[in-house]
Design a protein around this motif. Structure first.
Motif, mmCIF file in Angstrom:
data_model
loop_
_atom_site.group_PDB
_atom_site.id
_atom_site.type_symbol
_atom_site.label_atom_id
_atom_site.label_comp_id
_atom_site.label_asym_id
_atom_site.label_seq_id
_atom_site.Cartn_x
_atom_site.Cartn_y
_atom_site.Cartn_z
ATOM 1 N N GLN A 331 0.710 -1.463 -0.083
ATOM 2 C CA GLN A 331 0.355 0.417 0.202
ATOM 3 C C GLN A 331 1.103 1.557 0.176
ATOM 4 O OE1 GLN A 331 -3.740 0.125 2.368
ATOM 5 N NE2 GLN A 331 -2.915 -2.202 2.805
ATOM 6 N N ARG A 385 -5.984 1.840 12.680
ATOM 7 C CA ARG A 385 -6.629 0.296 11.816
ATOM 8 C C ARG A 385 -6.488 -0.919 12.517
ATOM 9 N NH1 ARG A 385 -9.718 2.142 6.362
ATOM 10 N NH2 ARG A 385 -9.245 4.801 6.550
ATOM 11 N N LEU B 42 -7.545 2.805 1.252
ATOM 12 C CA LEU B 42 -7.774 1.788 2.289
ATOM 13 C C LEU B 42 -8.815 1.555 2.533
ATOM 14 C CD1 LEU B 42 -5.191 1.683 4.007
ATOM 15 C CD2 LEU B 42 -6.051 3.370 5.870
ATOM 16 N N GLY B 43 -10.117 2.375 2.478
ATOM 17 C CA GLY B 43 -11.138 0.976 2.530
ATOM 18 C C GLY B 43 -10.961 -0.496 1.855
ATOM 19 N N THR B 44 -11.157 0.260 0.218
ATOM 20 C CA THR B 44 -10.838 -1.059 -0.518
ATOM 21 C C THR B 44 -10.102 -1.959 -0.407
ATOM 22 O OG1 THR B 44 -11.686 1.168 -1.840
ATOM 23 C CG2 THR B 44 -10.940 -0.776 -3.032
ATOM 24 N N ILE B 45 -8.661 -1.302 -0.114
ATOM 25 C CA ILE B 45 -8.287 -2.941 -0.049
ATOM 26 C C ILE B 45 -8.574 -3.800 1.337
ATOM 27 C CG2 ILE B 45 -5.562 -3.661 0.803
ATOM 28 C CD1 ILE B 45 -5.648 -1.839 -1.542
ATOM 29 N N VAL B 48 -11.639 -6.046 -0.556
ATOM 30 C CA VAL B 48 -10.485 -6.910 -0.830
ATOM 31 C C VAL B 48 -9.964 -7.825 -0.185
ATOM 32 C CG1 VAL B 48 -8.645 -7.700 -2.153
ATOM 33 C CG2 VAL B 48 -9.792 -5.320 -3.004
#
Lengths: 434, 86
Positions: A331, A385, B42-45, B48
């Motif tokens: 990422q 998170r 980030l939420g998409t990852i 997934v």
């Protein structure tokens, strides 16, 4: 989106349109036309943009009056015809013919019964030829030719190339023409990077009257921003770098420089609003970017279409390629790649619009600083998170974070807008320069 | 697994991770997630990973665009199609 899916949407939406009574549709139509007429009067009275903008607006609004009453299956072909016809009002015939010819070439290659690799190679080759061809300036060649070709194809061709891979069926000419030949693009050469799949999917997704009404709201929002921009532009005139003599003057100059961006966000809102009038229920292009509470938040709110474009063609492919070596690492590298690509593609855009290569210290520094900052922010966000649910920050914290982000962006933007890094530093230390 | 079951799991996931405190009925199958900012990059990852782990499928980069990941109904259709061809 496949042509099969594109064909399915109008059937569903026809039902939605049919369920609305004729009189209710007529009332809605009258209300929208009245609002558009008022907007046109505002554009004319305030001379909001160049005179050609009035031609664009009148063509689009007039086209809406016809499109609204057409059966859904005819709306998109009509939109394409309006765009091509309207393009002749906004550009020289040679420019329009060149753009339509190139689109036809792209369509033929996209429809070829050949492997994805070959089609990408051919269309990619065409893009490379065009990019090199940008240097050609023959006598008699319309000055708007290359910037218009660039505005239409430079980014959207990359998106279609990427999307061809996932398409079960090749796109129809109407679908490609509606995407590439959007009429506002012939006036606004600095155009948002609209996503092909999003545009296809958004067409007549809900009642077209509702979509058109939300389009009017976007146009109003864009108009207000352009009017505000005019005020800011007036202030900018007094704020020449050589005039900076006090800290307050410097602060004012910095804020005003950042606020000039209202022209970009305003035009993007108007463009997307105009597309709404023809049934394209596109998402917003900017989301209250002045209220961003971190640089990552800022990146997600400003020029959302660009962020989504980068996410699609850079971030996700990099992430998927590297994720086996660790998702967090993938990422972070993906995010860094996004900013590298953004810097390179902004230079590519500058080249298409001006014919000159952009290689400036402030530009490199801006993207390097913003990119590094977002990567660090992202790492912190991922860690937070992973730790689980965090309590929502208090109001004071949010206000302080928002103010801090605004200050950081204003300073960064001022640097970005300076011709050189030394010029930027001179303005910051105005008391030394005198 | 039926499409409705897939939708139900996706809905629960979105409510728990991206719309905490939201009334469940407000999240429709056609509520835009990506284009509205509810789900960021980030939420998409994370989504997934959730989809792959929950349904035992593997996604490719070009399948994670807004055409599949913007609405629960689209994502459920993708998952259902993948499960059917497994």
């Amino acid at each position: 989106m496949t042509t099969a899916t594109a064909a399915a949407a109008p059937v569903l939406s026809d039902v939605a349109v049919a369920s609305t009574g004729w009189s209710a549709r007529a009332v809605r139509f009258a209300a929208i036309v009245a609002q558009l007429a008022l907007l046109l009067a505002v554009f004319w009275l305030f001379r909001l943009e160049e005179p050609a903008f009035l031609v664009l607006s009148a063509t689009v609004f007039g086209g809406f009056a016809v499109s609204y009453w057409l059966p859904l299956a005819w709306k998109e072909p009509f939109f394409v015809a309006l765009c091509i016809g309207g393009a002749f009002l906004l550009s020289e015939p040679a420019v329009v013919l060149a753009v339509v010819s190139l689109l036809t070439l792209v369509f033929i290659v996209a429809r070829m019964k050949a492997s994805y690799g070959l089609r990408v190679g051919l269309i990619g080759g065409l893009l490379i030829c065009l990019t090199i061809g940008r240097q050609v300036t023959l006598p008699g060649l319309p000055p708007a030719l290359w910037p218009t070709i660039g505005a239409v194809f430079m980014f959207r061709l990359i998106i279609v190339l990427y999307d061809l891979r996932g398409m079960k069926e090749a796109p129809s000419f109407t679908a490609l023409a509606a995407y590439f030949l959007m009429l506002p693009n012939f006036y606004f050469l600095f155009f948002p990077v609209v996503d092909y799949q999003t545009m296809r999917k958004s067409f007549a997704r809900r009642d077209v009257g509702e979509i058109a009404q939300s389009g009017v709201q976007w146009i109003v929002r864009g108009t207000l921003q352009l009017m505000l921009y005019r005020v800011v532009l007036g202030m900018k005139g007094e704020l020449e770098p050589s005039n900076i003599t006090s800290f307050m003057f410097l602060v004012k100059g910095m804020v005003v420089t950042y606020m000039l961006y209202l022209h970009v966000s305003g035009t993007f809102h108007i463009i997307v609003g105009m597309l709404h009038l023809f049934g394209y229920d596109l998402p917003e292009t900017h989301r209250r970017y002045l209220l961003a509470s971190s640089l990552t938040d800022f990146w997600r709110r400003i020029n959302i279409y660009w962020k989504d474009f980068m996410m699609k063609v850079v971030y996700l492919p990099v992430f998927f390629r590297l994720r086996k070596s660790g998702p967090v690492r993938a990422q972070l590298i993906g995010t860094a790649a996004v900013f590298l690509a953004t810097w390179a593609l902004h230079a590519y855009q500058y080249y298409w619009l001006t014919g000159r290569v952009l290689l400036s210290g402030p530009d490199i520094a801006f993207w390097a600083i913003l990119g590094s900052w977002v990567v660090v922010n992202l790492a912190l966000e991922i860690r937070a998170r992973e730790r689980g649910v965090q309590p929502a920050p208090g109001r004071v914290t949010v206000v302080l974070k928002t103010a801090g982000t605004f200050v950081a962006i204003v300073v960064l933007w001022f640097m970005w807008s300076s011709p050189t890094l030394s010029g930027f530093l001179d303005q910051l230390t105005y008391w030394k320069v005198g | 697994m039926t499409v409705d079951e897939i939708k139900s799991r996706l809905r629960d996931y979105v409510l728990e991770h991206h719309l905490r405190g939201e009334i469940a009925a407000n999240l429709k199958d056609d509520t835009p997630l990506r284009t509205s900012g509810i789900v960021d990059s980030l939420g998409t990852i994370e989504m997934v990973t959730f989809v792959e782990d929950t349904f035992g499928i593997e996604l490719e980069a070009h399948e994670t665009g807004v055409e599949h990941f913007d609405r629960i109904e689209d994502l459920a259709a993708l998952v259902s199609g993948k499960l059917a061809t497994r």
